[in-house]
Design a protein around this motif. Structure first.
Motif, PDB file in Angstrom:
ATOM      1  N   VAL A  42      53.198 -11.553  85.785  1.00 58.33           N
ATOM      2  CA  VAL A  42      51.739 -11.441  85.842  1.00 58.33           C
ATOM      3  C   VAL A  42      51.188 -12.432  86.863  1.00 58.33           C
ATOM      4  O   VAL A  42      51.645 -13.582  86.943  1.00 58.33           O
ATOM      5  CB  VAL A  42      51.097 -11.735  84.464  1.00 58.33           C
ATOM      6  N   LEU A  43      50.194 -11.998  87.637  1.00 60.43           N
ATOM      7  CA  LEU A  43      49.408 -12.876  88.504  1.00 60.43           C
ATOM      8  C   LEU A  43      47.976 -12.875  87.992  1.00 60.43           C
ATOM      9  O   LEU A  43      47.350 -11.816  87.882  1.00 60.43           O
ATOM     10  CB  LEU A  43      49.450 -12.395  89.950  1.00 60.43           C
ATOM     11  N   LEU A  44      47.461 -14.050  87.662  1.00 64.49           N
ATOM     12  CA  LEU A  44      46.091 -14.208  87.171  1.00 64.49           C
ATOM     13  C   LEU A  44      45.225 -14.823  88.267  1.00 64.49           C
ATOM     14  O   LEU A  44      45.593 -15.842  88.856  1.00 64.49           O
ATOM     15  CB  LEU A  44      46.057 -15.116  85.937  1.00 64.49           C
ATOM     16  N   ILE A  45      44.064 -14.219  88.533  1.00 65.14           N
ATOM     17  CA  ILE A  45      43.105 -14.749  89.509  1.00 65.14           C
ATOM     18  C   ILE A  45      41.799 -14.983  88.757  1.00 65.14           C
ATOM     19  O   ILE A  45      41.060 -14.042  88.450  1.00 65.14           O
ATOM     20  CB  ILE A  45      42.894 -13.789  90.689  1.00 65.14           C
ATOM     21  N   VAL A  80      45.752  -9.507  87.138  1.00 64.00           N
ATOM     22  CA  VAL A  80      44.483  -9.513  86.417  1.00 64.00           C
ATOM     23  C   VAL A  80      43.533 -10.423  87.172  1.00 64.00           C
ATOM     24  O   VAL A  80      43.851 -11.598  87.419  1.00 64.00           O
ATOM     25  CB  VAL A  80      44.625 -10.028  84.969  1.00 64.00           C
ATOM     26  N   MET A  81      42.378  -9.894  87.570  1.00 66.03           N
ATOM     27  CA  MET A  81      41.385 -10.728  88.241  1.00 66.03           C
ATOM     28  C   MET A  81      40.019 -10.507  87.604  1.00 66.03           C
ATOM     29  O   MET A  81      39.682  -9.398  87.173  1.00 66.03           O
ATOM     30  CB  MET A  81      41.346 -10.461  89.743  1.00 66.03           C
ATOM     31  N   HIS A 105      44.124  -5.093  87.305  1.00 64.04           N
ATOM     32  CA  HIS A 105      42.942  -4.957  86.455  1.00 64.04           C
ATOM     33  C   HIS A 105      41.828  -5.840  87.015  1.00 64.04           C
ATOM     34  O   HIS A 105      42.037  -7.042  87.240  1.00 64.04           O
ATOM     35  CB  HIS A 105      43.256  -5.378  85.023  1.00 64.04           C
ATOM     36  N   ALA A 106      40.662  -5.268  87.250  1.00 62.27           N
ATOM     37  CA  ALA A 106      39.524  -6.004  87.807  1.00 62.27           C
ATOM     38  C   ALA A 106      38.370  -5.956  86.812  1.00 62.27           C
ATOM     39  O   ALA A 106      37.816  -4.880  86.542  1.00 62.27           O
ATOM     40  CB  ALA A 106      39.100  -5.398  89.140  1.00 62.27           C
ATOM     41  N   LEU A 107      38.010  -7.103  86.250  1.00 67.34           N
ATOM     42  CA  LEU A 107      36.940  -7.192  85.245  1.00 67.34           C
ATOM     43  C   LEU A 107      35.812  -8.068  85.781  1.00 67.34           C
ATOM     44  O   LEU A 107      36.038  -9.233  86.113  1.00 67.34           O
ATOM     45  CB  LEU A 107      37.466  -7.775  83.933  1.00 67.34           C
TER      46      LEU A 107
END
Length: 414
Positions: A42-45, A80-81, A105-107
């Motif tokens: 996973v890459l979290l931004i 996930v960003m 995923h863009a929230l």
């Protein structure tokens, strides 16, 4: 499960009018190499992906080219960003249907159902491991604007509304997960006790009135990936609640520490390790002074000369801070003349009088601070003082902050 935690890319940022695209490109190339080398799941931004709500086209191209390249290189990677306070939530979510095909995923916003309940399903994202099994769930909490968490059903208390969103989302996550699945939160917020970079972090509300308690994230959360504060740090010393910091120094106040991403290892619900991975600095930020003009000119003369074989894009950005005893109308001309043939790029001259510390403009005329160094709250406070001869009271500042948030929210709408 292995995660990379990053935040505050601020793509499209300018440093006193100079674009930083080369530095961002170097960071993203380095990050791609790290993804290939370590193969995280996973890459979290964690927000502030862009520097403004209407970023330049080049900045948007950088983001989407990176996402496509990361997916082509590592098809099993989940990204996930979330939107930060510098971002437009609507803009971040606009290409979301397409990005889901790239496991991204863009929230950008929280939404509410017709019955007044939080739409928690869209904020809970499965995190598969290398085998494809769901090893955890991500609780995505983009920057929460007052208009999103206040109203007839939630009341007018902004911080209480934020706490309610956290409580409902964590409850929904605990109900959904299976034994052994970790809960990982990603949030863009100012947590109480965090160390602030004054020159480049836009205050979320007023002073520390918006600082959130770490207790919002209970013990069921294995790791909290935070964005907003640019210096890497733990919150209240907690290993599991961290800011990764920005990937490049976004102001001259951020040159004194190493920028990094965080490499997180989880074994089921247990946090095993958090390891910083230091980001090479593509372009140095260099600051001279404050010192008397004669001393500054000597220091400028000692700077290295231009190497014709070196890349101009890698020359350091330079800020010169001069202490004056009297006005120097030709200050800029003297500094620029001393820099002829030197391998630096001058971006700012700041002057102050040695006697009272009052800052002066480049031409020696009285100027307390540069306009781009003032926040909207600072400008409002100064205008209030000029108009009424007294300091603005705290309640008026809070009312101004509320209006500012509403205006910024309206600007984000497509």
């Amino acid at each position: 499960m292995r995660l990379f935690h990053t935040s505050d890319w601020h793509l499209g940022q300018n440093l006193h009018g100079q674009e930083r695209d080369f530095e961002h490109a170097c960071f993203l190339e380095w990050l791609l190499r790290q993804l290939a080398l370590h193969s995280p799941d996973v890459l979290l931004i964690a927000g502030d992906i862009f520097d403004t709500v209407n970023p330049p086209v080049k900045a948007q191209e950088r983001l989407y080219d990176f996402i496509v390249s990361a997916h082509e290189q590592q098809p099993g990677l989940t990204i996930v960003m979330i939107a930060g306070n510098h971002d437009s939530g609507s803009r971040i979510e606009l290409p979301a249907p397409l990005m889901r095909r790239l496991r991204t995923h863009a929230l950008g916003r929280v939404l509410w159902l017709d019955d007044g309940q939080l739409d928690s399903e869209r904020l809970l994202l499965p995190l598969p491991d290398a085998s494809g099994a769901i090893a955890g769930w991500c609780l995505a909490l983009p920057f929460l604007r007052p208009a999103e968490v206040t109203g007839p059903q939630l009341g007018d208390d902004y911080l209480k509304g934020i706490a309610q969103v956290h409580e409902w989302l964590i409850a929904a996550a605990n109900a959904k997960r299976q034994p052994g699945q970790a809960l990982v939160a990603i949030s863009h917020a100012h947590m109480a006790g965090g160390s602030v970079s004054e020159d480049s972090e836009r205050s979320l509300i007023i002073g520390n009135a918006e600082a959130l308690p770490a207790s919002l994230f209970g013990p069921s959360i294995s790791y909290v990936a935070l964005g907003h504060l640019h210096k890497p740090q733990k919150v209240n010393g907690e290993e599991r609640i961290r800011y990764s910091g920005s990937p490049i120094p976004l102001s001259f106040s951020e040159i004194g520490y190493q920028h990094q991403i965080l490499d997180i290892q989880l074994d089921g619900e247990t946090l095993v390790s958090v390891e910083p991975r230091l980001i090479p600095r593509a372009v140095n930020l260099q600051r001279l002074g404050p010192a008397p003009l004669a001393e500054i000119l000597l220091q400028l003369a000692e700077l290295p000369d231009i190497d014709l074989l070196a890349e101009e894009q890698r020359q350091p950005w330079l800020e010169v801070r001069v202490r004056l005893d009297e006005p120097q109308p030709d200050l800029r001309q003297q500094v620029e003349s001393a820099l002829q043939g030197k391998a630096v790029r001058l971006v700012r001259i700041a002057a102050e009088y040695a006697g009272n510390g009052g800052r002066e403009g480049d031409d020696g005329a009285a100027q307390l601070v540069e306009l781009d160094q003032l926040s909207p709250q600072d400008l409002f406070s100064r205008a209030w003082l000029d108009s009424y001869g007294s300091e603005v009271d705290e309640q008026t500042l809070k009312d101004f902050a509320q209006l500012l948030q509403e205006v910024q929210h309206e600007e984000e709408q497509p």
